[in-house]
Design an enzyme around this catalytic site. Structure first.
Site, mmCIF file in Angstrom:
data_model
loop_
_atom_site.group_PDB
_atom_site.id
_atom_site.type_symbol
_atom_site.label_atom_id
_atom_site.label_comp_id
_atom_site.label_asym_id
_atom_site.label_seq_id
_atom_site.Cartn_x
_atom_site.Cartn_y
_atom_site.Cartn_z
ATOM 1 N N GLU A 167 11.011 -3.343 8.071
ATOM 2 C CA GLU A 167 11.657 -4.505 8.704
ATOM 3 C C GLU A 167 13.114 -4.587 8.279
ATOM 4 O O GLU A 167 13.472 -4.196 7.172
ATOM 5 C CB GLU A 167 10.904 -5.799 8.381
ATOM 6 C CG GLU A 167 10.620 -6.046 6.905
ATOM 7 C CD GLU A 167 11.602 -7.002 6.245
ATOM 8 O OE1 GLU A 167 12.703 -7.201 6.798
ATOM 9 O OE2 GLU A 167 11.271 -7.515 5.168
ATOM 10 N N ARG A 174 6.562 -9.624 -1.638
ATOM 11 C CA ARG A 174 5.672 -8.973 -0.668
ATOM 12 C C ARG A 174 6.303 -8.909 0.725
ATOM 13 O O ARG A 174 5.653 -9.137 1.738
ATOM 14 C CB ARG A 174 4.310 -9.669 -0.625
ATOM 15 C CG ARG A 174 3.645 -9.732 -1.989
ATOM 16 C CD ARG A 174 2.330 -10.482 -1.951
ATOM 17 N NE ARG A 174 1.273 -9.668 -1.383
ATOM 18 C CZ ARG A 174 0.564 -8.769 -2.059
ATOM 19 N NH1 ARG A 174 0.818 -8.558 -3.345
ATOM 20 N NH2 ARG A 174 -0.398 -8.092 -1.486
ATOM 21 N N CYS A 232 14.458 2.271 5.333
ATOM 22 C CA CYS A 232 14.251 3.545 4.631
ATOM 23 C C CYS A 232 14.811 3.576 3.226
ATOM 24 O O CYS A 232 14.151 4.053 2.291
ATOM 25 C CB CYS A 232 14.808 4.710 5.453
ATOM 26 S SG CYS A 232 16.617 4.794 5.548
ATOM 27 N N HIS A 285 19.847 8.179 6.783
ATOM 28 C CA HIS A 285 18.407 8.088 6.569
ATOM 29 C C HIS A 285 18.006 8.782 5.274
ATOM 30 O O HIS A 285 18.380 9.930 5.031
ATOM 31 C CB HIS A 285 17.621 8.695 7.730
ATOM 32 C CG HIS A 285 16.139 8.610 7.520
ATOM 33 N ND1 HIS A 285 15.472 7.399 7.461
ATOM 34 C CD2 HIS A 285 15.193 9.570 7.310
ATOM 35 C CE1 HIS A 285 14.190 7.625 7.245
ATOM 36 N NE2 HIS A 285 14.006 8.916 7.140
ATOM 37 N N ASP A 289 8.379 10.846 3.597
ATOM 38 C CA ASP A 289 9.196 9.799 4.215
ATOM 39 C C ASP A 289 8.268 8.677 4.670
ATOM 40 O O ASP A 289 7.593 8.802 5.685
ATOM 41 C CB ASP A 289 9.983 10.363 5.401
ATOM 42 C CG ASP A 289 10.860 9.316 6.079
ATOM 43 O OD1 ASP A 289 10.980 8.199 5.540
ATOM 44 O OD2 ASP A 289 11.412 9.614 7.145
#
Length: 279
Positions: free
Chosen positions: A41, A66, A71, A110, A125
């Site tokens: 998110e 939580r 990435c 990334h 990943d």
């Protein structure tokens, strides 16, 4: 926070109680469980909030509050977990090519990891949104590799420069491109800064929330929820027009609990940026 506390909180959130030896079997298990447990998110950058990468901040956000992340957050935490378990981890960085036209250049934005087990390199990943891989990939060129959520393969574009590709109904699509030169922390800080602050970053313009379920992928893109079956290729969609139902979806489907103010502000931004879409 001590390493014992971090691992305990991480495994508690996963609901994992098995062995903790640095084996390929454990790596496969963790790689499958992580995207089911921690949502991808971008609520922070979408709402103009900072995205710190220091371990204390990541432990607080992902393990105590939580929440999820993208990435740089997920794979930084996952790297720490793997290293504390005794794995040999190689930090890597890639250029995103997913749904990017061939003529468009992309930066190094990334984060992924390489993990060496008994002399063999595996690509790891746990955070690429709706196309997150759910198993480590062997660095074997042009060999389709089955994961719990579809087939991936690694190709070599030029000597030493690779692509990870995902099999779609219309063929293989490139996810990202990378080489095996270890990334430095400064590379991640720069990529994270661009991704979380540049107005042209997709994470500043689009709200993307996703996770995996056994046999399914689930994505909330702005105000539209999509569920895709891995085996049957069935697609379910639902569009939300009211903030209450939208916030309930975040909580029920992704485990993300927003305050009333957070929900109102975020949903108003989604509606303003994408007015008329989905009706």
């Amino acid at each position: 926070m001590s390493s014992t506390t971090l691992l305990s909180r991480y495994f508690d959130r996963l609901g994992y109680q098995g062995e903790r030896l640095p084996t390929l079997a454990l790596l496969r298990t963790l790689h499958e469980l992580h995207p089911q447990t921690f949502p991808f998110e971008n609520l922070a950058p979408y709402n103009d909030l900072p995205v710190p990468l220091d371990l204390d901040a990541l432990e607080n956000k992902l393990l105590i509050q939580r929440r999820g992340g993208y990435c740089f957050e997920h794979n930084t935490l996952f790297r720490e977990v793997l290293e504390q378990l005794g794995y040999e981890v190689v930090p890597l960085i890639a250029r995103v090519r997913w749904q990017v036209p061939a003529h468009v250049e992309t930066g190094l934005t990334h984060m992924l990891l390489g993990v060496r087990i008994e002399g063999r390199l595996w690509l790891v990943d746990v955070s690429f949104g709706s196309t997150t891989q759910t198993a480590p990939l062997a660095l074997e060129v042009d060999v389709p590799q089955e994961t719990p959520h579809g087939y991936f393969r690694v190709t070599e574009n030029t000597p030493g420069y690779y692509s990870v590709e995902f099999q779609m109904p219309r063929g293989w699509w490139t996810v990202y491109q990378f080489n095996l030169e270890p990334a430095q922390r400064a590379d991640y800080e720069l990529g994270n800064w661009y991704t979380s602050t540049n107005p042209n970053s997709v994470f500043k313009k689009e709200l993307i929330i996703s996770h995996t379920l056994p046999g399914e992928r689930e994505l909330l893109h702005n105000a539209t929820l999509t569920r895709r079956s891995s085996a049957e290729h069935k697609v379910y969609r639902q569009h939300f027009t009211e903030v209450g139902e939208w916030a309930e979806c975040l909580q029920d489907r992704f485990g993300l609990v927003l305050t009333a103010d957070e929900a109102e502000q975020t949903f108003a931004r989604v509606r303003a940026a994408h007015k008329g879409i989905g009706h």
